[in-house]
Scaffold this motif. Structure first.
Motif, mmCIF file in Angstrom:
data_model
loop_
_atom_site.group_PDB
_atom_site.id
_atom_site.type_symbol
_atom_site.label_atom_id
_atom_site.label_comp_id
_atom_site.label_asym_id
_atom_site.label_seq_id
_atom_site.Cartn_x
_atom_site.Cartn_y
_atom_site.Cartn_z
ATOM 1 N N THR A 27 -43.493 16.717 -12.215
ATOM 2 C CA THR A 27 -44.384 15.917 -12.429
ATOM 3 C C THR A 27 -44.373 16.009 -14.047
ATOM 4 N N TYR A 46 -42.725 12.786 -16.870
ATOM 5 C CA TYR A 46 -41.854 11.897 -17.193
ATOM 6 C C TYR A 46 -40.472 11.796 -16.833
ATOM 7 N N ASP A 103 -44.264 7.831 -15.533
ATOM 8 C CA ASP A 103 -44.330 9.308 -14.984
ATOM 9 C C ASP A 103 -44.378 9.304 -13.752
ATOM 10 N N HIS A 104 -44.224 10.347 -12.979
ATOM 11 C CA HIS A 104 -43.011 11.081 -11.524
ATOM 12 C C HIS A 104 -44.138 9.814 -10.867
ATOM 13 N N THR A 105 -45.207 9.013 -10.959
ATOM 14 C CA THR A 105 -46.142 8.385 -9.563
ATOM 15 C C THR A 105 -44.459 7.126 -9.302
ATOM 16 N N GLY A 106 -44.250 6.444 -10.649
ATOM 17 C CA GLY A 106 -43.558 6.011 -11.200
ATOM 18 C C GLY A 106 -44.751 4.511 -11.859
ATOM 19 N N GLU A 107 -45.280 5.120 -12.817
ATOM 20 C CA GLU A 107 -45.833 4.758 -13.487
ATOM 21 C C GLU A 107 -45.744 4.052 -14.137
ATOM 22 N N GLU A 129 -41.024 5.230 -3.101
ATOM 23 C CA GLU A 129 -41.884 6.388 -3.285
ATOM 24 C C GLU A 129 -42.987 5.501 -4.522
ATOM 25 N N MET A 130 -42.160 4.759 -5.590
ATOM 26 C CA MET A 130 -42.096 4.783 -7.587
ATOM 27 C C MET A 130 -42.196 3.407 -7.287
ATOM 28 N N GLN A 138 -43.951 0.128 -7.162
ATOM 29 C CA GLN A 138 -45.104 -0.801 -7.831
ATOM 30 C C GLN A 138 -45.660 -1.895 -6.756
#
Length: 586
Positions: free
Chosen positions: A5, A7, A24-28, A538-539, A541
């Motif tokens: 978690t 950047y 960030d860790h979600t790819g945003e 996973e990352m 969008q």
């Protein structure tokens, strides 16, 4: 996927600017910053930069991106670089930059930019060898590649200076700076340097000593090829995309506003970062590609990527495809093994000028200033203005579709030479249907003709790749040109396949670079990291899909225009041959 978690930072060094994005860790993407970098043109077709200036700009944009989102430096876990495939020189003795500026070689400029065409004679010399390595660069080297430029330097700079020079691809040079010299190997450079991975064509060391000897660069084989990166596993390292290249040194960390020890992923050429940031875009397809791959193979998890062509469209356009086996395509660079994934092969087609071509056509038309003023007065950019004008003109003239406005206007746009599939730097433009009209409406037709050319040449590249053994069924497109719905729809219709545009149109390359940092930061004690495709999957969008036209009239018109496009392509070379043959004895 085990991602911390926090950047990650992607740093993209393009032809004219450096950009940094924080994800960030979600790819945003949470912030993006950019800064123009210096570009010098001391002579026609000579383009030079400085790694010192580039690094200064990188430091500015990273600090700016961190400040914009108020990202704590302690929460940044990984960094990835991408850059243009430009040649950099440093001293073997001091590690300082070495000037590449003739005739005195006394500037701070140590980068010969990718688009520099000074090494024309050296390129001809290299291609005349017919060496087996040329098969892996589309049949012959381009004067944009780095080995011809190294040969040019040997032919022009003082002998003692050349003997003390070591050579980097720009992205490897930036990694070297960021790690304080810890990283000395090669990543993206190998795909442009007459390098054959172990086991390919009997290769044992990668670098081909007989090839270097034949072209006059035999000294580069000395000391285990250490001046060009070394031999993998012996005097250097060949890393796949996102492998841990090293960690951020104290000096670089201080300059970037970060903490030392951050993982740095092995970088890639900017177009390949675009591939990484584009081909994973999430979209519901009307049809999914199929491909026979052994389900037990390590490649089975990324089977969908083998049918996706990434088109990274900015100043120029790169067309990148991946395959599980080597596919040889005339005029398409590669196939290159291991550049992104182990045991996968990448092929790289390209259009030398697309965004640059549009700019040239608009700038040189007599109505250019009038159109720019009209766009400004209505509060839109020039392309929005021209697209609106096109649609309105079609309504006013009562034609079936916008394409009918240019039905007898035939523009062939290789004004800057042809990269793919002809690999002919002597190609130029041609136009049939020119009138005396110099109004904005005339500019609109010239503009549409240019869009049509870009789309038809994309079809030519896709068809050539598929005819040679690729299985491309979808185009994933990123870059500034994706904002232009008319162009994207034209490409979908001309190629008769869906075009998917990612969420981050402008930042797909930066986004891809950040994913390299994500992968590097997942390394555990056994030295392994997660698979890059898992990071991409996973990352990435959600994106948007454009589909080919269903209109029979427009389909028929585009088929006819493509026949004319191909004829213009062939005729130009025939005309050149007629004139050359007639004057060969004079």
């Amino acid at each position: 996927m085990r991602v911390k978690t926090g950047y990650y930072i992607g740093i993209d060094v393009g032809t004219g600017s450096a950009r940094a994005c924080v994800i960030d860790h979600t790819g945003e993407i949470v912030s993006v910053a950019s800064e123009n970098i210096g570009l010098w043109q001391p002579e026609q077709d000579y383009y030079e930069q400085s790694t010192s200036d580039i690094w200064r700009c990188i430091c500015l944009v990273v600090r700016r991106a961190l400040d914009e989102h108020q990202t704590p430096a302690s929460q940044v876990h990984g960094i990835g670089f991408d850059a243009t495939c430009s040649l950099c020189l440093f001293s073997t003795e001091t590690d300082d930059p070495i000037s590449i500026t003739a005739p005195d070689f006394n500037t701070e400029r140590n980068v010969i930019l990718w688009l520099d065409h000074r090494a024309s004679k050296e390129t001809d010399t290299i291609n005349a060898t017919g060496h087996k390595v040329l098969r892996y660069v589309g049949g012959k080297m381009s004067l944009e590649m780095e080995i011809p430029k190294i040969l040019w330097l040997k032919n022009h700079m003082p002998e003692e200076t050349f003997a003390k020079s070591k050579f980097y691809d720009l992205v490897d040079a930036l990694t070297h700076i960021a790690t304080g010299g810890e990283a000395r190997g090669f990543s993206s450079m190998v795909c442009k340097q007459g390098y054959l991975p172990k086991g390919v064509e009997g290769s044992e060391k990668g670098w081909q000593e007989d090839f270097l000897q034949e072209i006059g660069l035999g000294e580069l084989a000395d000391n285990g090829f250490d001046r060009i990166g070394g031999v993998n596993g012996e005097t250097g390292r060949h890393l796949n995309a996102g492998d841990l290249a090293g960690t951020l040194c104290e000096k670089a960390a201080s300059e970037l506003g970060l903490l030392p020890g951050i993982a740095i992923g092995s970088g890639v050429i900017d177009a390949y970062a675009g591939w990484i940031g584009t081909v994973g875009a999430k979209v519901e397809m009307k049809q999914q590609p199929t491909r026979n791959v052994n389900p037990d193979s390590a490649l089975s998890g990324r089977v969908e990527a083998f049918s996706r062509l990434a088109v990274v469209a900015g100043t120029s356009s790169c067309h990148i495809a991946m395959s599980p086996e080597p596919v040889f395509v005339p005029g398409v660079w590669g196939p290159y093994r291991d550049t992104i994934f182990p045991d996968c092969w990448m092929a790289e087609g390209g259009q030398s000028a697309t965004g640059q071509l549009l700019k040239h056509v608009l700038d040189t038309h007599p109505a250019s200033k009038q159109a720019l003023a009209s766009a400004k007065s209505t509060g839109v950019n020039i392309f929005e203005f021209l697209n609106t004008r096109l649609n309105q003109l079609a309504v006013d003239k009562g034609v079936h579709c916008v394409a009918d406005l240019a039905r007898h206007f035939f523009f062939y746009g290789d004004l800057f030479g042809n990269r793919s599939p002809l690999a002919d730097s002597k190609m130029r433009g041609s136009l049939v249907g020119l009138s005396s009209d110099i109004s904005i409406d005339s500019l609109v037709i010239h503009y549409y003709g240019t869009l049509e050319f870009i789309a038809l040449q994309t079809k030519q590249i896709v068809d050539t790749m598929n005819d040679s053994g690729h299985h491309i069924s979808h185009i994933f497109m990123s870059g500034s040109q994706c904002q232009n719905d008319i162009l994207v729809n034209l490409i979908a219709s001309a190629c008769n396949m869906p075009v998917v545009v990612p969420r981050y149109i402008h930042a797909a390359v930066c986004h891809g670079a950040a994913m390299l940092g994500v992968k590097a930061a997942t390394m555990v004690a056994d030295g392994k990291t997660v698979d890059l495709w898992d990071v991409i999957d996973e990352m990435s969008q959600p994106g948007k899909a454009f589909y080919p036209t269903e209109d029979k009239h427009e389909k028929a018109l585009l088929r006819a225009k493509y026949q004319v496009f191909l004829d213009q392509c062939v005729r130009q070379r025939e005309y050149r041959a007629i004139v050359d043959n007639a004057t060969c004895d004079s």
